[in-house]
Design a protein around this motif. Structure first.
Motif, PDB file in Angstrom:
ATOM      1  N   ALA A  23       0.840  -1.206   0.000  1.00 20.69           N
ATOM      2  CA  ALA A  23       0.000   0.000   0.000  1.00 20.69           C
ATOM      3  C   ALA A  23       0.872   1.252   0.000  1.00 20.69           C
ATOM      4  CB  ALA A  23      -0.927  -0.010   1.212  1.00 20.69           C
ATOM      5  N   TYR A  38      -6.082   2.787   0.522  1.00 18.61           N
ATOM      6  CA  TYR A  38      -6.949   1.825   1.202  1.00 18.61           C
ATOM      7  C   TYR A  38      -8.392   1.945   0.708  1.00 18.61           C
ATOM      8  CZ  TYR A  38      -3.073   0.601   4.223  1.00 18.61           C
ATOM      9  OH  TYR A  38      -1.850   0.165   4.688  1.00 18.61           O
ATOM     10  N   PHE A  41      -8.566   0.032  -2.474  1.00 14.37           N
ATOM     11  CA  PHE A  41      -8.571  -1.410  -2.240  1.00 14.37           C
ATOM     12  C   PHE A  41      -9.998  -1.971  -2.246  1.00 14.37           C
ATOM     13  CE2 PHE A  41      -4.322  -2.035   0.271  1.00 14.37           C
ATOM     14  CZ  PHE A  41      -3.621  -1.665  -0.861  1.00 14.37           C
ATOM     15  N   HIS A  42     -10.977  -1.138  -1.878  1.00 10.92           N
ATOM     16  CA  HIS A  42     -12.373  -1.587  -1.809  1.00 10.92           C
ATOM     17  C   HIS A  42     -13.146  -1.286  -3.086  1.00 10.92           C
ATOM     18  CE1 HIS A  42     -11.854  -2.634   2.381  1.00 10.92           C
ATOM     19  NE2 HIS A  42     -11.271  -1.466   2.576  1.00 10.92           N
ATOM     20  N   VAL A  48      -6.039  -5.595  -6.356  1.00 10.23           N
ATOM     21  CA  VAL A  48      -5.542  -5.869  -5.012  1.00 10.23           C
ATOM     22  C   VAL A  48      -5.773  -7.338  -4.662  1.00 10.23           C
ATOM     23  CG1 VAL A  48      -7.704  -5.191  -3.908  1.00 10.23           C
ATOM     24  CG2 VAL A  48      -5.581  -5.011  -2.631  1.00 10.23           C
ATOM     25  N   LYS A  50      -4.657 -10.541  -1.423  1.00 16.50           N
ATOM     26  CA  LYS A  50      -4.077 -10.819  -0.110  1.00 16.50           C
ATOM     27  C   LYS A  50      -3.125 -11.999  -0.200  1.00 16.50           C
ATOM     28  CE  LYS A  50      -5.840  -9.750   3.631  1.00 16.50           C
ATOM     29  NZ  LYS A  50      -5.609  -8.736   4.645  1.00 16.50           N
ATOM     30  N   THR A  55      -1.735  -7.151   2.231  1.00 15.64           N
ATOM     31  CA  THR A  55      -2.553  -6.756   1.095  1.00 15.64           C
ATOM     32  C   THR A  55      -1.615  -6.139   0.081  1.00 15.64           C
ATOM     33  OG1 THR A  55      -4.424  -6.346   2.558  1.00 15.64           O
ATOM     34  CG2 THR A  55      -4.535  -5.385   0.364  1.00 15.64           C
ATOM     35  N   VAL A  57      -0.699  -5.061  -4.233  1.00 15.20           N
ATOM     36  CA  VAL A  57      -1.246  -4.587  -5.503  1.00 15.20           C
ATOM     37  C   VAL A  57      -0.394  -5.170  -6.623  1.00 15.20           C
ATOM     38  CG1 VAL A  57      -1.727  -2.544  -6.911  1.00 15.20           C
ATOM     39  CG2 VAL A  57      -2.103  -2.467  -4.439  1.00 15.20           C
TER      40      VAL A  57
END
Length: 75
Positions: A23, A38, A41-42, A48, A50, A55, A57
């Motif tokens: 990040a 962040y 990310f959503h 993105v 895991k 987390t 990219v």
């Protein structure tokens, strides 16, 4: 080690580009804050994923995402 393959140094020492970035690195590359990263990310379509607790990219995915954002902005 002298060859630079220990403790995560391999990518820097052998000239390979990373396949994924953190990040913080994403924020630095895009010139935005970490909280903004962040939020991304959503967002659907942001590259993105895991690995354990981390987390990351995808670098190639980020390039494609940037290109797509540029296309949408120019329309």
């Amino acid at each position: 080690s002298k060859r630079g393959y220990g403790r995560g140094e391999g990518t820097v020492m052998d000239g390979l580009e990373p396949l994924a970035i953190s990040a913080s690195e994403t924020a630095r590359i895009l010139g935005i804050s970490r909280p903004t990263v962040y939020q991304l990310f959503h967002q659907a379509g942001f590259p993105v994923f895991k690995v354990g607790n981390r987390t990351l990219v995808s670098v190639d995915g980020l390039r494609a995402w940037i290109a797509k954002q540029t296309e949408v902005t120019q329309e």
